[in-house]
Design a protein around this motif. Structure first.
Motif, PDB file in Angstrom:
ATOM      1  N   ARG A  30       0.842  -1.199   0.000  1.00  0.00           N
ATOM      2  CA  ARG A  30       0.000   0.000   0.000  1.00  0.00           C
ATOM      3  C   ARG A  30       0.877   1.249   0.000  1.00  0.00           C
ATOM      4  O   ARG A  30       0.371   2.361  -0.024  1.00  0.00           O
ATOM      5  CB  ARG A  30      -0.809   0.100   1.282  1.00  0.00           C
ATOM      6  N   THR A  53      -0.663   1.574  -4.417  1.00  0.00           N
ATOM      7  CA  THR A  53      -0.976   0.168  -4.135  1.00  0.00           C
ATOM      8  C   THR A  53      -0.535  -0.658  -5.335  1.00  0.00           C
ATOM      9  O   THR A  53      -0.636  -0.232  -6.475  1.00  0.00           O
ATOM     10  CB  THR A  53      -2.478  -0.074  -3.883  1.00  0.00           C
ATOM     11  N   LEU A  68      -3.553   7.437  -6.448  1.00  0.00           N
ATOM     12  CA  LEU A  68      -4.475   8.560  -6.356  1.00  0.00           C
ATOM     13  C   LEU A  68      -3.699   9.813  -6.761  1.00  0.00           C
ATOM     14  O   LEU A  68      -2.638  10.115  -6.218  1.00  0.00           O
ATOM     15  CB  LEU A  68      -4.998   8.706  -4.925  1.00  0.00           C
ATOM     16  N   LYS A  70      -4.305  12.948  -6.366  1.00  0.00           N
ATOM     17  CA  LYS A  70      -4.182  13.994  -5.345  1.00  0.00           C
ATOM     18  C   LYS A  70      -3.148  13.645  -4.268  1.00  0.00           C
ATOM     19  O   LYS A  70      -2.838  14.471  -3.425  1.00  0.00           O
ATOM     20  CB  LYS A  70      -5.542  14.268  -4.700  1.00  0.00           C
ATOM     21  N   SER A  71      -2.637  12.425  -4.307  1.00  0.00           N
ATOM     22  CA  SER A  71      -1.602  12.059  -3.342  1.00  0.00           C
ATOM     23  C   SER A  71      -0.199  12.354  -3.851  1.00  0.00           C
ATOM     24  O   SER A  71       0.774  12.022  -3.186  1.00  0.00           O
ATOM     25  CB  SER A  71      -1.722  10.567  -2.972  1.00  0.00           C
ATOM     26  N   LYS A  95      -7.839   8.717 -10.238  1.00  0.00           N
ATOM     27  CA  LYS A  95      -6.830   7.667 -10.166  1.00  0.00           C
ATOM     28  C   LYS A  95      -6.071   7.484 -11.463  1.00  0.00           C
ATOM     29  O   LYS A  95      -6.577   7.781 -12.538  1.00  0.00           O
ATOM     30  CB  LYS A  95      -7.499   6.310  -9.890  1.00  0.00           C
TER      31      LYS A  95
ATOM     32  N   GLU B  52     -18.598   4.877  -4.683  1.00  0.00           N
ATOM     33  CA  GLU B  52     -17.325   5.599  -4.728  1.00  0.00           C
ATOM     34  C   GLU B  52     -17.462   6.971  -5.389  1.00  0.00           C
ATOM     35  O   GLU B  52     -16.920   7.962  -4.903  1.00  0.00           O
ATOM     36  CB  GLU B  52     -16.277   4.777  -5.476  1.00  0.00           C
ATOM     37  N   ASN B  56     -16.644  10.451  -3.642  1.00  0.00           N
ATOM     38  CA  ASN B  56     -15.647  11.394  -4.167  1.00  0.00           C
ATOM     39  C   ASN B  56     -16.257  12.780  -4.357  1.00  0.00           C
ATOM     40  O   ASN B  56     -15.648  13.795  -4.033  1.00  0.00           O
ATOM     41  CB  ASN B  56     -15.062  10.891  -5.490  1.00  0.00           C
ATOM     42  N   GLN B  82       2.268   7.603   9.693  1.00  0.00           N
ATOM     43  CA  GLN B  82       1.016   7.115   9.146  1.00  0.00           C
ATOM     44  C   GLN B  82       0.225   6.407  10.227  1.00  0.00           C
ATOM     45  O   GLN B  82       0.800   5.663  11.024  1.00  0.00           O
ATOM     46  CB  GLN B  82       1.354   6.129   8.023  1.00  0.00           C
ATOM     47  N   MET B  84      -3.419   4.019  10.674  1.00  0.00           N
ATOM     48  CA  MET B  84      -4.526   3.381   9.977  1.00  0.00           C
ATOM     49  C   MET B  84      -5.668   3.227  10.957  1.00  0.00           C
ATOM     50  O   MET B  84      -5.475   2.814  12.109  1.00  0.00           O
ATOM     51  CB  MET B  84      -4.081   2.039   9.408  1.00  0.00           C
ATOM     52  N   LEU B  91     -10.606  -5.607   5.384  1.00  0.00           N
ATOM     53  CA  LEU B  91      -9.571  -5.347   4.385  1.00  0.00           C
ATOM     54  C   LEU B  91      -9.413  -3.872   4.035  1.00  0.00           C
ATOM     55  O   LEU B  91      -8.553  -3.510   3.257  1.00  0.00           O
ATOM     56  CB  LEU B  91      -9.866  -6.135   3.100  1.00  0.00           C
ATOM     57  N   ALA B  92     -10.244  -3.013   4.604  1.00  0.00           N
ATOM     58  CA  ALA B  92     -10.161  -1.584   4.240  1.00  0.00           C
ATOM     59  C   ALA B  92     -10.014  -0.741   5.499  1.00  0.00           C
ATOM     60  O   ALA B  92     -10.582  -1.056   6.539  1.00  0.00           O
ATOM     61  CB  ALA B  92     -11.407  -1.160   3.477  1.00  0.00           C
ATOM     62  N   SER B  93      -9.225   0.322   5.395  1.00  0.00           N
ATOM     63  CA  SER B  93      -9.093   1.244   6.532  1.00  0.00           C
ATOM     64  C   SER B  93      -9.168   2.669   6.032  1.00  0.00           C
ATOM     65  O   SER B  93      -9.302   2.925   4.846  1.00  0.00           O
ATOM     66  CB  SER B  93      -7.722   1.129   7.201  1.00  0.00           C
ATOM     67  N   ASN B  97      -1.904   9.994   6.332  1.00  0.00           N
ATOM     68  CA  ASN B  97      -0.481  10.316   6.216  1.00  0.00           C
ATOM     69  C   ASN B  97      -0.268  11.658   6.913  1.00  0.00           C
ATOM     70  O   ASN B  97      -0.832  12.678   6.500  1.00  0.00           O
ATOM     71  CB  ASN B  97      -0.065  10.389   4.749  1.00  0.00           C
ATOM     72  N   THR B 122      -7.905  12.191  -0.510  1.00  0.00           N
ATOM     73  CA  THR B 122      -7.457  12.072  -1.901  1.00  0.00           C
ATOM     74  C   THR B 122      -8.140  10.921  -2.627  1.00  0.00           C
ATOM     75  O   THR B 122      -7.854  10.650  -3.784  1.00  0.00           O
ATOM     76  CB  THR B 122      -5.916  11.883  -1.982  1.00  0.00           C
ATOM     77  N   GLY B 123      -9.050  10.223  -1.949  1.00  0.00           N
ATOM     78  CA  GLY B 123      -9.808   9.171  -2.616  1.00  0.00           C
ATOM     79  C   GLY B 123      -9.597   7.809  -1.981  1.00  0.00           C
ATOM     80  O   GLY B 123      -9.079   7.705  -0.864  1.00  0.00           O
ATOM     81  N   MET B 124     -10.008   6.775  -2.693  1.00  0.00           N
ATOM     82  CA  MET B 124      -9.877   5.427  -2.142  1.00  0.00           C
ATOM     83  C   MET B 124      -9.242   4.467  -3.137  1.00  0.00           C
ATOM     84  O   MET B 124      -9.625   4.423  -4.307  1.00  0.00           O
ATOM     85  CB  MET B 124     -11.259   4.887  -1.753  1.00  0.00           C
ATOM     86  N   LEU B 125      -8.247   3.743  -2.671  1.00  0.00           N
ATOM     87  CA  LEU B 125      -7.694   2.622  -3.452  1.00  0.00           C
ATOM     88  C   LEU B 125      -8.130   1.373  -2.694  1.00  0.00           C
ATOM     89  O   LEU B 125      -9.252   0.947  -2.811  1.00  0.00           O
ATOM     90  CB  LEU B 125      -6.177   2.710  -3.584  1.00  0.00           C
ATOM     91  N   MET B 126      -7.259   0.826  -1.816  1.00  0.00           N
ATOM     92  CA  MET B 126      -7.700  -0.234  -0.894  1.00  0.00           C
ATOM     93  C   MET B 126      -8.302   0.413   0.342  1.00  0.00           C
ATOM     94  O   MET B 126      -9.170  -0.133   1.002  1.00  0.00           O
ATOM     95  CB  MET B 126      -6.514  -1.063  -0.406  1.00  0.00           C
ATOM     96  N   ASP B 127      -7.752   1.575   0.695  1.00  0.00           N
ATOM     97  CA  ASP B 127      -8.177   2.338   1.878  1.00  0.00           C
ATOM     98  C   ASP B 127      -8.555   3.735   1.444  1.00  0.00           C
ATOM     99  O   ASP B 127      -8.135   4.193   0.386  1.00  0.00           O
ATOM    100  CB  ASP B 127      -7.016   2.451   2.883  1.00  0.00           C
ATOM    101  N   ILE B 129      -7.725   7.434   1.711  1.00  0.00           N
ATOM    102  CA  ILE B 129      -6.471   8.081   2.073  1.00  0.00           C
ATOM    103  C   ILE B 129      -6.651   9.560   2.373  1.00  0.00           C
ATOM    104  O   ILE B 129      -7.307  10.278   1.614  1.00  0.00           O
ATOM    105  CB  ILE B 129      -5.429   7.873   0.949  1.00  0.00           C
TER     106      ILE B 129
END
Lengths: 188, 139
Positions: A30, A53, A68, A70-71, A95, B52, B56, B82, B84, B91-93, B97, B122-127, B129
């Motif tokens: 991640r 990721t 992302l 924005k990151s 993304k 999602e 967003n 960081q 969490m 599986l998601a948090s 940062n 800034t959005g979501m991938l697995m978590d 963020i």
């Protein structure tokens, strides 16, 4: 006696099959790092993203990245703002992703320490535009820890990222992207 | 004639000054920014998993304040850190940062603690963020 031999043979085959599939591992992170660099006549632009990721299947060679937009962090707030609002339109396209595979995965044994050259190909999607890309990367295995790195170039215009003429000398048309990932074994 | 020249000069200097400020303007001061939304980490992840795009629309690019139970804390070599936060999904948090300024507070955090963080979503991938975070409930 015959029955016992059959069972024994069955067991040997089963164990052999198990040890073959035990080689296949999924690796994950991640906290991958992707940075990019643009050297234009008037300015040097650098940004870094530490929340990448990535998943790697060491059997099939399938490899995926997601970031992302924005990151991405820039030193200059104004640059970061322009990057997000004007060029990447990150509100619309939050993304960027890569879905592909390591073509020569069968030549790479990630259970053995060493450095391996990887030929990677797949679909890179940036700013809502998907393009097929091919690049070279390196896997490094040290004390069992797997990491991957790659450097490749992207033409900004390929992804319909519009750089206004006014700032054309500030932003290069070709951007160099660097990827550095420390993988962890994905526990099922 | 002199007046026009003087006015022109003042405008030019002002222009340069504004340009210089904009060029060097600091990143948004998250600590001083009022959050657009305040919610629990569980709610934030639920919202993203339900829809999602809608999440967003609501949270992306916004400074939001999120509270939850710490599952993991990590310190980075450069002083950033960081945390969490737990969600309803194993599986998601929510991944926060944090800025270098928060390092001393983060060092004392451990899994199981309740914490409130404020940062840019800034959005979501697995978590989901959050970036450039500060800790809101400092003692």
């Amino acid at each position: 006696m015959k029955k016992v031999s059959k069972i024994f043979l069955g067991l040997v085959v089963a164990i052999a099959l198990c040890s073959v599939s035990a080689e296949a591992q999924k690796y994950f992170t991640r906290d991958g790092v992707i940075s990019f660099h643009s050297d234009a006549p008037l300015e040097k632009i650098e940004a870094i993203n530490k929340s990448v990721t990535s998943v790697l299947d060491s059997e099939s060679g399938a490899m995926e990245f997601a970031v992302l937009i924005k990151s991405f962090h820039f030193e200059k707030a104004l640059m970061e703002e322009h990057f997000n609002e004007n060029y990447m339109e990150s509100g619309k396209y939050p993304k960027a992703t890569f879905k592909g595979k390591v073509k020569n995965m069968s030549d790479i044994d990630l259970s053995v320490d060493g450095e391996y050259s990887a030929q990677v190909s797949g679909d890179l999607t940036i700013h809502g535009v998907t393009k097929a890309v091919e690049t070279i990367g390196t896997f490094k295995v040290a004390n069992g820890a797997v990491s991957a790195m790659s450097k490749f170039e992207v033409a900004v215009a390929d992804y319909e990222i519009k750089i206004p003429k006014v700032v054309k000398d500030n932003i290069a048309e070709i951007v160099e992207i660097s990827v550095a990932i420390d993988f962890k074994l994905l526990e099922q | 004639m002199k007046k026009i020249l003087l006015a022109g000069l003042v405008l030019a200097v002002a222009g340069i000054g504004i340009g210089y400020y904009m060029w060097n303007k600091p990143h948004q001061n998250i600590a001083k920014t009022k959050p657009a939304h305040t919610l629990a980490a569980t709610s934030l992840v639920d919202a993203y998993q339900a829809d999602e795009a809608a999440a967003n629309d609501k949270f992306l690019g916004q400074v939001i304040e999120v509270s939850g139970e710490v599952t993991k804390v990590s310190m980075n070599a450069d002083g950033t850190s960081q945390v969490m936060l737990k969600s309803n999904d194993l599986l998601a948090s929510v991944t926060g940062n944090l800025q270098e300024s928060e390092a001393s507070y983060v060092e004392s955090l451990k899994a199981g603690d309740q914490v409130t963080i404020k940062g840019e979503c800034t959005g979501m991938l697995m978590d989901v963020i959050l970036e450039r975070c500060v800790i809101s409930n400092k003692e």
